[in-house]
Scaffold this active site. Structure first.
Site, short mmCIF file in Angstrom:
data_model
loop_
_atom_site.label_atom_id
_atom_site.label_comp_id
_atom_site.label_asym_id
_atom_site.label_seq_id
_atom_site.Cartn_x
_atom_site.Cartn_y
_atom_site.Cartn_z
N LYS A 187 4.74 -7.79 16.02
CA LYS A 187 6.11 -7.29 15.90
C LYS A 187 6.07 -5.82 16.29
CE LYS A 187 8.89 -5.32 13.77
NZ LYS A 187 9.75 -4.15 14.17
N GLY A 239 2.01 2.62 10.46
CA GLY A 239 3.35 3.20 10.34
C GLY A 239 3.44 4.09 9.12
N SER A 240 4.65 4.20 8.58
CA SER A 240 4.90 5.14 7.51
C SER A 240 4.29 4.67 6.19
CB SER A 240 6.41 5.34 7.32
OG SER A 240 7.00 4.20 6.72
N THR A 241 3.99 5.61 5.33
CA THR A 241 3.43 5.29 4.03
C THR A 241 4.42 4.48 3.20
OG1 THR A 241 1.98 7.22 4.08
CG2 THR A 241 2.50 6.30 1.92
N GLY A 244 4.35 0.96 4.42
CA GLY A 244 3.06 0.38 4.03
C GLY A 244 3.05 -0.06 2.57
N GLU A 261 -2.71 1.47 8.09
CA GLU A 261 -3.00 2.79 8.64
C GLU A 261 -1.69 3.55 8.59
OE1 GLU A 261 -2.85 5.84 10.64
OE2 GLU A 261 -3.01 4.61 12.45
N CYS A 295 -0.16 10.13 14.22
CA CYS A 295 -0.40 10.00 12.78
C CYS A 295 -1.43 11.01 12.27
CB CYS A 295 -0.81 8.58 12.44
SG CYS A 295 -2.29 8.02 13.31
N GLU A 392 4.90 14.66 6.04
CA GLU A 392 4.60 14.35 7.43
C GLU A 392 5.87 14.55 8.26
OE1 GLU A 392 2.18 10.99 9.90
OE2 GLU A 392 3.63 10.25 8.43
#
Length: 488
Positions: A187, A239-241, A244, A261, A295, A392
């Site tokens: 995706k 992707g973003s925390t 995640g 990650e 990242c 970030e």
């Protein structure tokens, strides 16, 4: 729908929602925009629950079908290499699709993105014939036994990937998963699906069995449906925390395997003895490369006070000298941010920092008249508790702070929720090794930046993720060990 002049003859891939040999109806459409102009260049289908169910069913069927399950390891290696060959032959088109989709300069896509994706695929193409268990003996149980282990594919993998390096970061998951014998549903990010769709075309052309590799386009809801689907055995996410965390929560009911990650706020420590002729441009590009959309970008810089002003001026000069331009312009060094929303988000960080009294090192930068561009920005004397020092940003914004001794710099570096990467600039190897041992980061770079390679693991500590990509270590994420104990 309009194209940049440099992409006027670019052929888009098949944009239909395809699962195996079937074309499925979509629940809507997602606009694909050229960040360099803001123009819509394509619409891709939105995969809803029905399409997700079909893709998972096809992947589960392919997992046990003889055409994939019984493929000899060397034959699987040849198939993966054929896909790499097809990518090499198609490199100009893949690079143009990537540049159009992301806004990054075409020359960067041609020399970095697509060659890197091919290199990762070739590296893991060599693994199928080397994946083996081991034989042994029981150490605490009396009797006569034959004992061995098998390493079997974990099952259906859902790979959910970001928009900053679409094909590269997808391949970080595709290559080891397929090498391990898994089947995979990709995706891609809603903003950047074009290179993934072209990769799916190439995979079909070189002979991948239906259901082994599927691309589902869509939005966050599509990724969420894959993450919670009971037929998916593993989710691999970059992707973003925040996202995640949602994927990790969705994995709990079925005990899915996950690798995550996630975000970073990576520090760069510039010691008093650093070679500034190398350190200044590389620290700057460690943050500004790909317009800061990396990242593990070195978005915090801690500079020894004795060289602080010299380094500040040098960093700002590097940023100001970079040519910002549309992706099709071969003179462009930095492209736009990926979307108007991302441009506004990054600009908001800078505006709030200024409102809080944080000054920028001012330089004059000319921005293109159209597109989501933002000038490289160096902020000076940034307090450790400032938003821009802790969150970030994911844009070309470098927060710089002075330090007096290495222990202070390491403490500042570790005072973060993230732990993806860190950088140390020094001529003294003992200092570099000492810092590397104490920095809380998955990767520590000494006198270099942004090196990634399939030979070594990559991932983060703390809120920067779970598990590792790359290296031989990543294969453990796609294989289940099974012990076989046979009484003789």
């Amino acid at each position: 729908m309009t194209m940049q002049p440099g992409f006027a003859d670019l052929a888009l891939p098949d944009l239909r929602l395809r699962v195996g040999d079937d074309i499925l109806p979509a629940t809507g459409a997602v606009d694909v925009e050229d960040p360099s102009t803001g123009a819509t260049v394509a619409q891709v289908p939105l995969a809803g629950d029905t399409a997700v169910d079909a893709a998972v069913a096809a992947a589960r069927a392919a997992l046990v079908a003889p055409a994939w399950r019984d493929l000899a390891p060397l034959a699987r290696e040849r198939l993966l290499h054929r896909l790499a060959d097809a990518m090499e032959a198609d490199l100009p088109r893949l690079a143009a699709l990537e540049a159009l989709d992301t806004g990054k300069p075409l020359t960067m896509a041609e020399t970095v993105d697509i060659p890197s994706a091919i290199a990762w695929l070739r590296c893991y193409a060599g693994w199928p014939s080397k994946l083996a268990g081991r034989a042994g003996t029981l150490s605490a149980t009396p009797g006569d036994y034959h004992v061995y282990t098998r390493r079997e594919p974990v099952g259906v993998v859902a790979a959910i990937t970001p928009w900053n390096f679409p094909l590269v970061l997808a391949m970080w998951k595709i290559a080891p998963a397929l090498a391990a014998g898994c089947t995979l549903i990709l995706k891609p990010a809603a903003e950047t699906p074009l290179s993934a769709l072209r990769l799916a075309e190439l995979a079909r052309a070189v002979g991948f069995p239906p259901g082994v590799f599927t691309v589902l386009t869509g939005d966050g809801a599509t990724g969420a449906a894959l993450s919670r689907h009971p037929g998916v055995a593993k989710v691999a996410f970059t992707g973003s925390t925040a996202t995640g965390g949602a994927i990790l929560a969705a994995s709990v009911p079925d005990f899915k395997r996950v690798t995550l990650e996630l975000g970073g706020k990576s520090p760069s420590i510039v010691c008093a003895d650093a070679d500034l002729a190398k350190a200044i441009p590389q620290v700057a590009m460690g943050c500004f490369f790909n317009s800061g959309q990396i990242c593990y970008a070195g978005s915090r810089a801690y500079v020894h006070r004795s060289i602080y002003d010299q380094v500040l001026d040098g960093l700002a000069d590097v940023g100001a000298a970079l040519r910002l331009g549309p992706s099709a312009d071969r003179e462009s060094q930095l492209g736009p941010l990926v979307s108007a929303r991302q441009q506004a988000r990054v600009a908001g960080f800078v505006a709030r920092a200024r409102d809080a009294g944080i000054a920028a090192v001012e330089r004059r930068v000319t921005l293109p008249e159209t597109g989501h561009f933002l000038a490289p920005t160096v902020l000076r004397d940034v307090p450790p508790d400032a938003e821009v020092a802790r969150e970030e940003v994911f844009g070309p914004v470098l927060a710089v702070t002075a330090f007096d001794d290495l222990d202070e710099a390491i403490a500042l570096s570790n005072d973060s929720a993230y732990g993806l990467a860190a950088h140390v600039w020094t001529r003294d190897h003992a200092t570099a090794h000492h810092a590397a041992a104490r920095l809380e980061a998955g990767t520590v770079f000494a006198n270099c930046i942004l090196v990634a390679d399939p030979a070594f693991p990559f991932g983060g500590m703390k809120a920067s993720g779970i598990g590792r990509e790359n290296g031989s270590e990543v294969l453990d994420a796609y294989l289940e060990p099974k012990s076989v104990i046979m009484a003789l």
